[in-house]
Design an enzyme around this catalytic site. Structure first.
Site, PDB file in Angstrom:
ATOM      1  N   SER A 162       0.793  -1.237   0.000  1.00 54.90           N
ATOM      2  CA  SER A 162       0.000   0.000   0.000  1.00 54.90           C
ATOM      3  C   SER A 162       0.820   1.280   0.000  1.00 54.90           C
ATOM      4  CB  SER A 162      -0.941   0.026   1.205  1.00 54.90           C
ATOM      5  OG  SER A 162      -1.874  -1.014   1.128  1.00 54.90           O
ATOM      6  N   LYS A 178      -7.923   3.661   6.644  1.00 55.93           N
ATOM      7  CA  LYS A 178      -6.873   4.606   6.254  1.00 55.93           C
ATOM      8  C   LYS A 178      -7.431   6.015   6.107  1.00 55.93           C
ATOM      9  CE  LYS A 178      -4.225   0.908   4.209  1.00 55.93           C
ATOM     10  NZ  LYS A 178      -3.799   0.214   3.001  1.00 55.93           N
TER      11      LYS A 178
END
Length: 149
Positions: free
Chosen positions: A46, A89
């Site tokens: 990521s 996130k």
């Protein structure tokens, strides 16, 4: 993480001319990407777009905008791939005071899971390429001031 760092450096090196980076910057140079363990687990790819952005910032002198966060996997061709955990996130980015978050275009549908309060406070930038990421994340080059003699 190591693979993401390798891909990031390879992509930056392959696109150096377009990015305004002198190819000589890579000669006899070593790059060390340090990601301390800390309390936050860092698993998976990521951070790919973040690593590219950091390297381009370092090599061009263009600072990363302090209001921008990002998450996304990268390919050697410069495509931005989707990630998991966008809701978490996004919540973390909002809690940190970020106002812009760069994500993969393929994560656009996951924004429905992000609380409306966060979607109202944060501008999400779905991207397909690393060039789009850099356009959002980096400050523009400072204008040169003509000198008078």
């Amino acid at each position: 993480m190591k693979e993401s760092a390798r891909i990031a450096l390879s992509w930056v090196r392959a696109n150096a001319e377009r990015l305004g980076i002198d190819a000589e910057r890579f000669e006899d140079a070593e790059f060390h990407v340090h990601v301390p363990a800390g309390a936050i687990p860092k698993d998976g790819p990521s951070a790919g777009i973040t690593m590219v952005t950091a390297l381009v910032s370092l090599l061009t002198g263009r600072p990363v905008k302090h209001t921008v966060g990002m998450t996304g996997e990268v390919t050697l061709q410069g495509r931005v791939l989707p990630i998991g955990g966008l809701k978490q996130k996004s919540l973390a980015a909002h809690a940190a005071g970020l106002t812009d978050v760069v994500i993969s275009e393929r994560n656009r549908g996951d924004l429905d899971d992000v609380p409306e309060e966060v979607r109202d406070a944060v501008t999400f930038h779905p991207t397909m390429t690393l060039h789009e990421v850099l356009a959002v994340a980096l400050e523009p080059l400072p204008a040169t001031v003509p000198t008078t003699a």
